[in-house]
Design a protein around this motif. Structure first.
Motif, PDB file in Angstrom:
ATOM      1  N   THR A 132      41.343  33.230  19.858  1.00 38.32           N
ATOM      2  CA  THR A 132      41.414  32.386  21.051  1.00 38.32           C
ATOM      3  C   THR A 132      42.035  33.137  22.208  1.00 38.32           C
ATOM      4  N   THR A 133      43.079  33.888  21.919  1.00 40.44           N
ATOM      5  CA  THR A 133      43.719  34.681  22.978  1.00 40.44           C
ATOM      6  C   THR A 133      42.789  35.727  23.519  1.00 40.44           C
ATOM      7  N   LEU A 134      42.038  36.380  22.636  1.00 46.52           N
ATOM      8  CA  LEU A 134      41.100  37.417  23.070  1.00 46.52           C
ATOM      9  C   LEU A 134      39.999  36.838  23.933  1.00 46.52           C
ATOM     10  N   ILE A 135      39.516  35.702  23.576  1.00 44.79           N
ATOM     11  CA  ILE A 135      38.463  35.056  24.361  1.00 44.79           C
ATOM     12  C   ILE A 135      38.993  34.704  25.745  1.00 44.79           C
ATOM     13  N   GLY A 136      40.251  34.209  25.792  1.00 43.41           N
ATOM     14  CA  GLY A 136      40.844  33.872  27.094  1.00 43.41           C
ATOM     15  C   GLY A 136      41.003  35.067  27.992  1.00 43.41           C
ATOM     16  N   LEU A 137      41.424  36.169  27.369  1.00 41.79           N
ATOM     17  CA  LEU A 137      41.560  37.401  28.175  1.00 41.79           C
ATOM     18  C   LEU A 137      40.222  37.884  28.713  1.00 41.79           C
ATOM     19  N   VAL A 138      39.207  37.777  27.902  1.00 43.68           N
ATOM     20  CA  VAL A 138      37.855  38.218  28.374  1.00 43.68           C
ATOM     21  C   VAL A 138      37.391  37.341  29.510  1.00 43.68           C
ATOM     22  N   ILE A 139      37.618  36.041  29.397  1.00 46.07           N
ATOM     23  CA  ILE A 139      37.199  35.140  30.451  1.00 46.07           C
ATOM     24  C   ILE A 139      37.962  35.419  31.742  1.00 46.07           C
ATOM     25  N   ALA A 140      39.268  35.661  31.590  1.00 47.46           N
ATOM     26  CA  ALA A 140      40.088  35.959  32.771  1.00 47.46           C
ATOM     27  C   ALA A 140      39.634  37.258  33.435  1.00 47.46           C
ATOM     28  N   ALA A 141      39.315  38.236  32.612  1.00 44.70           N
ATOM     29  CA  ALA A 141      38.834  39.510  33.174  1.00 44.70           C
ATOM     30  C   ALA A 141      37.523  39.319  33.930  1.00 44.70           C
ATOM     31  N   LEU A 142      36.641  38.508  33.371  1.00 42.45           N
ATOM     32  CA  LEU A 142      35.358  38.251  34.064  1.00 42.45           C
ATOM     33  C   LEU A 142      35.583  37.540  35.392  1.00 42.45           C
ATOM     34  N   ILE A 199      35.814  37.688  41.242  1.00 40.60           N
ATOM     35  CA  ILE A 199      36.538  37.476  42.498  1.00 40.60           C
ATOM     36  C   ILE A 199      36.628  38.768  43.292  1.00 40.60           C
ATOM     37  N   VAL A 200      36.864  39.847  42.602  1.00 30.77           N
ATOM     38  CA  VAL A 200      36.968  41.134  43.307  1.00 30.77           C
ATOM     39  C   VAL A 200      35.649  41.522  43.928  1.00 30.77           C
ATOM     40  N   THR A 201      34.585  41.358  43.179  1.00 31.30           N
ATOM     41  CA  THR A 201      33.280  41.743  43.723  1.00 31.30           C
ATOM     42  C   THR A 201      32.871  40.858  44.907  1.00 31.30           C
ATOM     43  N   ARG A 202      33.302  39.611  44.872  1.00 27.37           N
ATOM     44  CA  ARG A 202      32.962  38.718  45.972  1.00 27.37           C
ATOM     45  C   ARG A 202      33.928  38.856  47.126  1.00 27.37           C
ATOM     46  N   ALA A 203      35.129  39.284  46.877  1.00 27.18           N
ATOM     47  CA  ALA A 203      36.128  39.366  47.945  1.00 27.18           C
ATOM     48  C   ALA A 203      36.083  40.696  48.664  1.00 27.18           C
ATOM     49  N   VAL A 204      35.721  41.727  47.969  1.00 25.76           N
ATOM     50  CA  VAL A 204      35.694  43.054  48.583  1.00 25.76           C
ATOM     51  C   VAL A 204      34.255  43.351  49.010  1.00 25.76           C
ATOM     52  N   ARG A 205      34.081  43.624  50.298  1.00 23.38           N
ATOM     53  CA  ARG A 205      32.772  43.973  50.845  1.00 23.38           C
ATOM     54  C   ARG A 205      32.856  45.321  51.543  1.00 23.38           C
ATOM     55  N   VAL A 206      31.803  46.078  51.424  1.00 19.55           N
ATOM     56  CA  VAL A 206      31.719  47.383  52.100  1.00 19.55           C
ATOM     57  C   VAL A 206      30.677  47.267  53.220  1.00 19.55           C
ATOM     58  N   ILE A 207      31.112  47.516  54.426  1.00 22.08           N
ATOM     59  CA  ILE A 207      30.246  47.432  55.617  1.00 22.08           C
ATOM     60  C   ILE A 207      29.953  48.844  56.102  1.00 22.08           C
ATOM     61  N   THR A 208      28.686  49.169  56.204  1.00 22.84           N
ATOM     62  CA  THR A 208      28.297  50.516  56.643  1.00 22.84           C
ATOM     63  C   THR A 208      28.538  50.680  58.138  1.00 22.84           C
ATOM     64  N   GLU A 209      28.347  51.902  58.585  1.00 24.12           N
ATOM     65  CA  GLU A 209      28.645  52.234  59.978  1.00 24.12           C
ATOM     66  C   GLU A 209      27.749  51.492  60.974  1.00 24.12           C
ATOM     67  N   VAL A 245      37.373  39.249  51.846  1.00 20.35           N
ATOM     68  CA  VAL A 245      37.004  37.883  52.208  1.00 20.35           C
ATOM     69  C   VAL A 245      37.279  36.985  51.004  1.00 20.35           C
ATOM     70  N   ALA A 246      37.453  35.708  51.309  1.00 21.99           N
ATOM     71  CA  ALA A 246      37.660  34.743  50.224  1.00 21.99           C
ATOM     72  C   ALA A 246      36.311  34.377  49.645  1.00 21.99           C
ATOM     73  N   PRO A 247      36.156  34.453  48.339  1.00 20.93           N
ATOM     74  CA  PRO A 247      34.832  34.246  47.748  1.00 20.93           C
ATOM     75  C   PRO A 247      34.255  32.868  48.003  1.00 20.93           C
ATOM     76  N   ILE A 248      35.064  31.852  47.991  1.00 22.59           N
ATOM     77  CA  ILE A 248      34.563  30.487  48.146  1.00 22.59           C
ATOM     78  C   ILE A 248      34.730  30.002  49.578  1.00 22.59           C
ATOM     79  N   VAL A 249      35.738  30.465  50.276  1.00 24.39           N
ATOM     80  CA  VAL A 249      36.051  29.973  51.618  1.00 24.39           C
ATOM     81  C   VAL A 249      35.210  30.635  52.686  1.00 24.39           C
ATOM     82  N   ASP A 250      34.981  31.920  52.556  1.00 25.20           N
ATOM     83  CA  ASP A 250      34.302  32.691  53.618  1.00 25.20           C
ATOM     84  C   ASP A 250      32.819  32.880  53.301  1.00 25.20           C
ATOM     85  N   LYS A 251      32.020  32.869  54.396  1.00 24.78           N
ATOM     86  CA  LYS A 251      30.586  33.180  54.320  1.00 24.78           C
ATOM     87  C   LYS A 251      30.322  34.353  55.252  1.00 24.78           C
TER      88      LYS A 251
END
Length: 329
Positions: A4-14, A19-29, A52-58
């Motif tokens: 159960t602990t391992l499953i929770g850690l995997v879910i948290a990591a996902l 969140i990181v992939t949605r919050a961090v954006r790379v803008i070209t020149e 950017v905030a994944p849910i708040v920002d568009k």
């Protein structure tokens, strides 16, 4: 428990990865990011990494590079009622990313539609001759009008070029005939100018040759040399100009002598009047009684006998004329 602990850690990591992939954006020149946070516009961000905030920002990415739009061929009618087919190309770019998002739904489609309608309007106000010869003025006018319309959208139209003007076949033939006539006219004008200059040069050359007879002799010899160089049977006998002038002077002298001889003839020489006939100014002309006698003497053709009497004419008194002539002998 461990599972159960391992499953929770995997879910948290996902979740963290998401969140990181949605919050961090790379803008070209060449891009800018227009961010809406809870529906409110934010300042354009970039280039580089933005958070950017994944849910708040568009986030809307706007390309700042120059866009090219090829206007398809348009069937247009010019000001002088000539049907032509015209296509053009438009170059534009985004100068204000925020206005390009807030002011219009799709700035690319809007710019393309404005370019088409403006092209139709300008070509309809232009004659065919101006469309073919004043292409730079038409391009500049198109660019100014389209840029004025798209400027509130944050769009800058840099270049508008008319690419091709396709004319009907009948109009092409008429223009070809016109161009040919213009070339013929120019050729005739150039030929006439050349003839005029040649005539002026020949006139000056004639004046020089007239002032210097030796130059005329040299020209004659040169012409003979040119004729002799060709393979022909032409024989040229040159005559000196002095001989021709001598003949001219002799003819003038003879003409003057004949005119003088005609002027020296007596003006009062007339035919002598007939013997016994009336003359002007005589008594027979002045005396009315003598006029019938004179007329009778001139019209009567009778013969005279030895005793002084007039013999009747032969036609009135036919008789032996021969006896009278014999007696007269």
């Amino acid at each position: 428990m461990i599972n159960t602990t391992l499953i929770g850690l995997v879910i948290a990591a996902l979740v963290v990865i998401y969140i990181v992939t949605r919050a961090v954006r790379v803008i070209t020149e060449y891009e800018r990011a227009v961010v809406f946070r809870l529906g409110r516009i934010q300042e354009a961000k970039g280039p580089g990494i933005i958070i950017v905030a994944p849910i708040v920002d568009k986030v809307n990415k706007i390309d700042l590079r120059t866009h090219t739009y090829d206007i398809p061929p348009q069937d247009l009618i010019t000001k002088d009622n000539v049907t032509v087919q015209v296509n053009a190309v438009t170059y534009y770019n985004v100068v204000d990313p925020v206005r390009s998002v807030l002011s219009i739904e799709n700035y690319q489609v809007g710019t393309q539609q404005v370019a088409q309608t403006t092209l139709r309007s300008i070509i309809g106000q232009t004659t065919l001759d101006d469309l073919l010869t004043k292409r730079e003025e038409i391009n500049s006018k198109l660019q100014q009008i389209i840029d004025e319309v798209t400027n509130p959208w944050g769009i800058k139209v840099t270049i508008v070029e008319v690419k091709d003007v396709m004319l009907p076949e009948s109009m092409r033939r008429a223009m070809a005939r016109q161009a040919e006539s213009e070339r013929d006219r120019r050729a005739k004008v150039i030929h006439a100018i050349g003839e005029q200059e040649a005539a002026e040069n020949l006139a000056r050359a004639a004046e020089v040759m007239e002032a210097h007879p030796a130059a005329m002799h040299l020209r004659t010899l040169s012409s003979m040399l040119e004729l002799g160089a060709e393979q022909n049977s032409t024989v040229v006998f040159p005559l000196p100009m002095e001989l021709l002038r001598l003949f001219d002077a002799a003819g003038t002298a003879l003409g003057g002598q004949s005119g003088t001889a005609k002027g020296d003839a007596p003006a009062g020489s007339t035919a002598a009047p007939a013997a016994g006939g009336p003359t002007s100014g005589g008594p027979a002309a002045d005396d009315p009684a003598a006029r019938p006698a004179a007329q009778g003497a001139t019209t009567h053709h009778g013969a005279w006998s030895d005793d002084g009497h007039e013999a009747p004419p032969q036609g009135d008194h036919p008789g032996p004329v021969g006896h009278e002539s014999g007696d007269r002998e």
